[in-house]
Write an enzyme that holds these catalytic residues in place. Structure first.
Site, PDB file in Angstrom:
ATOM      1  N   GLU A  11       0.831  -1.271   0.099  1.00  0.00           N
ATOM      2  CA  GLU A  11      -0.123  -0.120   0.259  1.00  0.00           C
ATOM      3  C   GLU A  11       0.717   1.293   0.046  1.00  0.00           C
ATOM      4  O   GLU A  11       0.657   2.154   0.745  1.00  0.00           O
ATOM      5  CB  GLU A  11      -0.855  -0.028   1.254  1.00  0.00           C
ATOM      6  CG  GLU A  11      -1.954  -1.105   1.047  1.00  0.00           C
ATOM      7  CD  GLU A  11      -3.034  -1.100   2.340  1.00  0.00           C
ATOM      8  OE1 GLU A  11      -4.159  -1.541   1.982  1.00  0.00           O
ATOM      9  OE2 GLU A  11      -2.633  -0.496   3.278  1.00  0.00           O
ATOM     10  N   GLU A  47      -6.021  -8.097  -0.793  1.00  0.00           N
ATOM     11  CA  GLU A  47      -6.579  -7.690   0.389  1.00  0.00           C
ATOM     12  C   GLU A  47      -8.158  -7.474  -0.102  1.00  0.00           C
ATOM     13  O   GLU A  47      -8.467  -6.587  -0.868  1.00  0.00           O
ATOM     14  CB  GLU A  47      -5.988  -6.612   1.026  1.00  0.00           C
ATOM     15  CG  GLU A  47      -4.607  -7.088   1.623  1.00  0.00           C
ATOM     16  CD  GLU A  47      -4.095  -5.969   2.664  1.00  0.00           C
ATOM     17  OE1 GLU A  47      -4.996  -5.035   3.192  1.00  0.00           O
ATOM     18  OE2 GLU A  47      -2.907  -5.727   2.565  1.00  0.00           O
TER      19      GLU A  47
END
Length: 470
Positions: free
Chosen positions: A175, A367
């Site tokens: 991320e 995710e």
């Protein structure tokens, strides 16, 4: 089109939330090891060292370090084709700047990978997942310092060489774009802003150094083993305009550009107009050296992985909600989880289309999931139908993106396939997993594992390659 026959169904974890064993096997402290746990809505607190009277969730987490055989057997029972985990950087280089790796750390992941091989489960390894060595913060100022590119290269060279032929799928920084979405880029870059610091300059430099490090990782990975597939990892916080107002449309576009800034460099190998426009708006630009542009050009990723949890809206006078490390306006058309994250399954289909249209590279959802309070029944069972409903809706949207929109998708690894510590709050009661772990917010519990209702549901989804949902 249909899902690939070799579609990589599995689950995702991270060492700092799952592994534990924080001082075992020669491991050094990571940035998470000094982050005090939250309790029932109280925010986490970052320290400069470990306090003996404070509770730090990452120190034990749910103790994968001692339970990896048991956990991987449960993953295999579900039928996992792949398992996403991260290598704790400070387990390989305890301080981050050593010239030789910690052999005990390498051996631990040898054992983990060996157990995955036993069941035919592909490892999907995140190289840097919010767990850089604390010493790199204290000694070098974290990713403010270009020196970390060299340290990251060394780390990558060691693990690519040591696990050659055993790990084929890699992600560089978890991320990475979240550093533009939060006012505290500690997890992504180890940075807590100092008083009077030029924040724009600092964050652009840190982003540049991390992008350089990612590009070098791709180059080293391909040189070490041409079969390596190396991807970037973005948080994708889908944004809609709140109204038909052109101003709202521009606001939504600019919010998404904070993600495309990183995706463009990872996938195209240069700073696009999106990036240079952002420099102009921020009044700064990254400090680059001769040769940097060539490194970025030659280090583009093989695929794009991303996390997807929620969407938001952009406009004026909106109620603000958060999800993961991002925030945005509340959408009146959506329901929300118990933690206020807006649920938007169709947004996953939209996100897959946006990313594939822009980059034309294979995608990987690494995710997705919902944090919820789980209740253990008297007979020990856990009826988490709310989790099944959430995941079923998202997987249906994912399948539509492949079959109807012809998006090239490699796999799906929902977050926290086993209960683990929340990254944002340090809580255990915020549970994501198919497998329940007996531990509470204060760190108490037996650590016993048990199967939830969703465990058996997901097993059937994998066994039918999603066919049971069509």
């Amino acid at each position: 089109m249909e899902l690939r026959k070799d579609f990589l169904w599995g689950g995702a974890t991270a060492a700092n939330q799952y592994e534990g064993g924080y001082l075992e096997g020669g491991r050094g402290l990571s940035i998470n090891d000094v982050e005090k746990g939250a309790s029932h809505g109280v925010k986490r607190e970052i320290h400069d060292h470990v306090h003996p009277d404070a509770y730090y969730p990452s120190h034990e987490a749910v103790d994968f370090y001692h339970h990896y055989k048991e956990d991987i057997a449960l993953f295999a029972e579900m039928g996992f084709k792949c398992f996403r985990f991260s290598i704790a950087w400070s387990r390989i280089f305890p301080n981050g700047d050593e010239t030789e790796p910690n052999e005990a750390g390498l051996e631990f992941y040898d054992d983990v990978i060996g157990e995955l091989e036993k069941y035919g489960i592909e490892p999907l390894v995140t190289i840097n997942h919010y767990e850089m060595p604390l010493a790199l913060v204290q000694k070098y100022g974290a990713w403010r310092n270009r020196k970390l590119v060299e340290f990251f290269e060394r780390y990558c060279r060691v693990i690519f060489t040591h696990y050659k032929g055993r790990v084929r799928y890699w992600l560089t920084h978890n991320e990475i774009n979240a550093m533009f979405l939060s006012d505290r880029p500690y997890h992504q870059a180890g940075i807590i802003y100092e008083d009077g610091e030029n924040r724009s300059q600092t964050i652009l430099n840190a982003a540049h150094y991390m992008l350089l490090a990612s590009a070098r990782a791709v180059q080293i990975g391909h040189e070490t083993d041409p079969d390596n597939q190396i991807g970037c990892m973005l948080i994708y916080p889908l944004v809609y305009a709140a109204t038909c107002s052109p101003d709202d449309q521009i606001s939504a576009m600019k919010k998404l550009n904070k993600t495309y800034y990183f995706g463009d460099v990872h996938c195209r190998g240069y700073y696009s107009n999106v990036c240079t426009a952002m420099w102009q708006e921020m009044g700064a630009k990254p400090e680059m050296e001769p040769g940097d542009e060539e490194i970025l050009k030659n280090g583009t990723v093989d695929f794009v992985s991303f996390s997807y949890y929620f969407s938001s809206i952009e406009g004026k006078n909106l109620e603000i909600v958060t999800g993961n490390v991002a925030s945005g306006g509340k959408n009146p058309y959506l329901k929300a989880t118990q933690w206020g994250w807006q649920i938007d399954a169709l947004g996953l289909r939209t996100s897959l289309n946006y990313l594939y249209d822009r980059y034309q590279k294979p995608l990987f959802i690494v995710e997705n999931g919902m944090g919820a309070l789980d209740t253990v029944n008297e007979d020990g069972t856990i009826d988490d139908d709310y989790r099944i409903e959430y995941l079923e809706e998202h997987i249906r949207a994912m399948i539509d993106a492949v079959e109807l929109d012809h998006v090239d998708l490699m796999g799906y690894t929902p977050w926290g396939c086993i209960d683990l510590v929340s990254a944002g709050t340090g809580e255990m009661r915020k549970r994501y997993g198919f497998i329940y772990v007996d531990k509470d917010d204060e760190g108490k519990g037996t650590l016993n594992r048990s199967r939830k209702k969703s465990f058996f549901w997901y097993k059937n989804v994998i066994a039918t390659n999603g066919g049971c949902l069509r």
